[in-house]
Design a protein around this motif. Structure first.
Motif, short mmCIF file in Angstrom:
data_model
loop_
_atom_site.label_atom_id
_atom_site.label_comp_id
_atom_site.label_asym_id
_atom_site.label_seq_id
_atom_site.Cartn_x
_atom_site.Cartn_y
_atom_site.Cartn_z
N ILE A 38 35.30 36.36 9.53
CA ILE A 38 34.78 37.14 10.66
C ILE A 38 36.14 37.83 11.19
O ILE A 38 37.53 37.28 11.28
CB ILE A 38 34.45 35.94 11.64
N VAL A 39 35.85 38.91 11.72
CA VAL A 39 37.01 39.74 12.07
C VAL A 39 37.49 39.15 13.67
O VAL A 39 36.71 38.85 14.38
CB VAL A 39 36.45 41.06 12.42
N LYS A 40 38.73 38.78 13.74
CA LYS A 40 39.43 38.28 14.97
C LYS A 40 40.46 39.38 15.40
O LYS A 40 41.19 39.86 14.61
CB LYS A 40 40.01 36.95 14.77
N GLU A 41 40.38 39.53 16.51
CA GLU A 41 41.34 40.41 17.18
C GLU A 41 41.60 39.88 18.65
O GLU A 41 40.60 39.78 19.35
CB GLU A 41 40.75 41.64 17.36
N ALA A 42 42.69 39.47 19.35
CA ALA A 42 42.64 38.93 20.39
C ALA A 42 44.31 39.53 20.99
O ALA A 42 45.18 39.14 20.27
CB ALA A 42 42.58 37.76 20.82
N THR A 43 44.16 40.35 22.16
CA THR A 43 45.57 40.52 22.68
C THR A 43 45.87 39.50 23.77
O THR A 43 44.80 38.95 24.56
CB THR A 43 45.53 41.74 23.24
N ASP A 44 47.12 39.01 24.08
CA ASP A 44 47.17 37.99 24.94
C ASP A 44 48.22 38.38 25.94
O ASP A 44 49.15 37.76 26.31
CB ASP A 44 47.78 36.74 24.13
N ASN A 45 47.94 39.48 26.75
CA ASN A 45 48.48 39.92 27.79
C ASN A 45 47.96 39.53 29.04
O ASN A 45 46.97 39.80 29.40
CB ASN A 45 48.67 41.44 27.79
N ILE A 46 48.70 38.74 29.85
CA ILE A 46 48.07 38.16 31.15
C ILE A 46 48.68 38.96 32.37
O ILE A 46 49.80 39.18 32.36
CB ILE A 46 48.36 36.65 31.36
N ALA A 47 47.70 39.51 33.02
CA ALA A 47 48.17 40.20 33.93
C ALA A 47 48.71 39.47 35.24
O ALA A 47 48.35 38.44 35.44
CB ALA A 47 47.00 41.28 34.56
N ALA A 48 49.80 40.25 35.93
CA ALA A 48 50.52 39.34 36.96
C ALA A 48 49.27 39.09 38.21
O ALA A 48 48.45 40.04 38.36
CB ALA A 48 51.53 40.15 37.41
N VAL A 49 49.51 38.05 38.72
CA VAL A 49 48.47 37.83 39.82
C VAL A 49 49.21 37.68 41.08
O VAL A 49 50.36 37.17 41.13
CB VAL A 49 47.67 36.73 39.68
N GLU A 50 48.83 38.15 42.03
CA GLU A 50 49.49 38.09 43.69
C GLU A 50 49.61 36.54 43.85
O GLU A 50 48.90 35.65 43.49
CB GLU A 50 48.73 38.62 44.63
N THR A 51 50.78 36.07 44.48
CA THR A 51 50.98 34.77 44.95
C THR A 51 49.80 34.50 45.89
O THR A 51 49.59 35.18 46.92
CB THR A 51 52.43 34.90 45.17
N VAL A 52 49.58 33.23 45.85
CA VAL A 52 48.53 32.72 46.79
C VAL A 52 49.08 31.36 47.49
O VAL A 52 49.67 30.67 46.94
CB VAL A 52 47.03 32.43 46.07
N ILE A 66 18.98 32.88 13.04
CA ILE A 66 19.27 32.87 14.24
C ILE A 66 20.59 32.07 14.71
O ILE A 66 20.85 31.78 16.01
CB ILE A 66 18.06 32.10 14.90
N ILE A 67 21.41 31.92 13.88
CA ILE A 67 22.84 31.32 14.44
C ILE A 67 24.02 32.53 14.51
O ILE A 67 23.87 33.29 13.70
CB ILE A 67 23.39 30.41 13.27
N TRP A 68 24.59 32.44 15.63
CA TRP A 68 25.53 33.47 16.03
C TRP A 68 27.11 32.87 16.15
O TRP A 68 27.38 31.79 16.23
CB TRP A 68 25.10 34.13 17.39
N ARG A 69 27.76 33.81 16.11
CA ARG A 69 29.24 33.44 16.02
C ARG A 69 29.85 34.48 17.40
O ARG A 69 29.31 35.60 17.40
CB ARG A 69 30.03 33.69 14.83
N PHE A 70 30.61 33.81 18.18
CA PHE A 70 30.95 34.49 19.20
C PHE A 70 32.66 34.63 19.03
O PHE A 70 33.45 33.95 18.88
CB PHE A 70 30.99 33.66 20.61
N VAL A 71 32.97 36.09 18.52
CA VAL A 71 34.38 36.59 18.36
C VAL A 71 35.08 36.91 19.75
O VAL A 71 34.75 37.63 20.32
CB VAL A 71 34.31 37.63 17.46
N PRO A 72 36.13 36.27 19.90
CA PRO A 72 36.97 36.34 21.15
C PRO A 72 37.82 37.48 21.22
O PRO A 72 38.54 37.81 20.11
CB PRO A 72 37.58 35.02 21.41
N TYR A 73 38.01 38.45 22.20
CA TYR A 73 38.89 39.22 22.37
C TYR A 73 39.49 39.14 23.96
O TYR A 73 38.61 39.37 24.84
CB TYR A 73 38.06 40.72 22.43
N TRP A 74 40.69 39.03 23.91
CA TRP A 74 41.37 39.10 25.32
C TRP A 74 41.89 40.31 25.57
O TRP A 74 42.42 41.22 25.09
CB TRP A 74 42.49 38.21 25.12
N LEU A 75 41.17 40.83 26.72
CA LEU A 75 41.34 42.35 27.31
C LEU A 75 41.82 42.33 28.78
O LEU A 75 41.20 41.84 29.40
CB LEU A 75 40.13 43.19 27.08
#
Length: 300
Positions: free
Chosen positions: A20-34, A189-198
């Motif tokens: 299975i093709v895997k591709e995930a970038t792991d850049n977490i956007a900055a969030v405002e302080t709460v 009817i069996i599926w694979r969910f390939v994750p992508y961090w966008l």
């Protein structure tokens, strides 16, 4: 299914996972302080305000166990909805080490009750730092579908038809998405969910385990203004990306499957073809009706 058949099926699934093709970038956007009592988070295209108020113990006595437990639950919840995933994961590991799996489970249930797709982001981040053992102990299987050896049947709530695909290719080399009333576990009817961090959230590309083709919506609309659903070899467009949003309905955990390109809910048409199948579409309007457009994700 006999034991021999089950073993063979799982062997084939494990072998399929390696291709299975895997591709995930792991850049977490900055969030405002709460602040500690009010968190405003964006989930999908909706803005949710989550406000938590803690009961203060009297100054001359220690807080009860239930108050401390609720405080810990609120802390983890607030970190997640603020998208502070590094801190949320660290907090999760500490809770688990202290025997707090029940606290983690309560937070996940709150996110389910609120219909927050961020629960998948959180699950992905926990697994991605090597804490998959926590996810397997405390998380429902349906939010661990990003894992490479987790496979699922996808069955619509309204009709009980399983997501599958046509045996025939069209002129573009695509196969139409179909609904099969036979939901007995089998490769078709069996599926694979390939994750992508966008950006700062998780999306999926969905593919049947039998072949490397990916679920998408077509480019044109039909007479009902819907997009027809297909699987295709090419998977480089936003129409191949999907977000998943939980919904609790009559005590059941269900999911909306939403196309990133067109912001449409995956569904089956009501008419059946001559061989008894239903056709898959993206619904033309954002009608979040669980009786019509929600799905079971049945991990096998």
């Amino acid at each position: 299914m006999e034991l021999k058949g089950v073993v063979l099926l799982m062997y084939v699934l494990a072998a399929s996972a390696n291709s299975i093709v895997k591709e995930a970038t792991d850049n977490i956007a900055a969030v405002e302080t709460v602040n500690s009592t009010s968190v405003v988070s964006t989930v999908g295209s909706a803005r949710t305000e989550a406000t938590v108020t803690l009961d203060n113990a009297t100054s001359n006595q220690s807080p009860s166990t239930s108050v401390v437990s609720k405080q810990r639950e609120n802390k983890l919840y607030n970190l997640i909805v603020a998208r502070k995933f590094n801190e949320a994961v660290e907090n999760t590991i500490c809770l688990y080490g202290a025997g707090g799996c029940n606290i983690i489970e309560r937070v996940i249930e709150r996110l389910f009750d609120e219909g927050q797709s961020i629960v998948f982001d959180y699950s992905y981040k926990v697994s991605n730092v090597g804490a998959r053992y926590i996810a397997r102990s405390c998380f429902p299987a349906a939010i661990r579908i990003h894992e490479s050896l987790v496979f699922a049947k996808v069955i619509n709530k309204r009709d009980g038809y399983a997501l599958t695909y046509s045996r025939r290719m069209d002129s573009d080399g695509d196969r139409r998405i179909l609904g099969d009333r036979n939901t007995e576990t089998r490769m078709d009817i069996i599926w694979r969910f390939v994750p992508y961090w966008l950006g700062d959230r998780l999306c999926f590309k969905m593919r049947p385990v039998r072949m490397a083709m990916f679920l998408k919506l077509g480019n044109t609309r039909d007479e009902d203004d819907d997009h027809t659903a297909y699987i295709s070899d090419d998977h480089a467009t936003n129409s191949h990306l999907w977000t998943i949003q939980p919904v609790k309905h009559n005590g059941e955990l269900l999911f909306y499957i939403i196309n990133r390109e067109y912001d449409e809910l995956l569904k089956f048409g009501q008419a059946t073809e001559h061989d008894g199948y239903r056709i898959g579409y993206g619904h033309s309007t954002r009608d979040f009706n669980p009786n019509k457009f929600s799905w079971y994700i049945d991990v096998i």
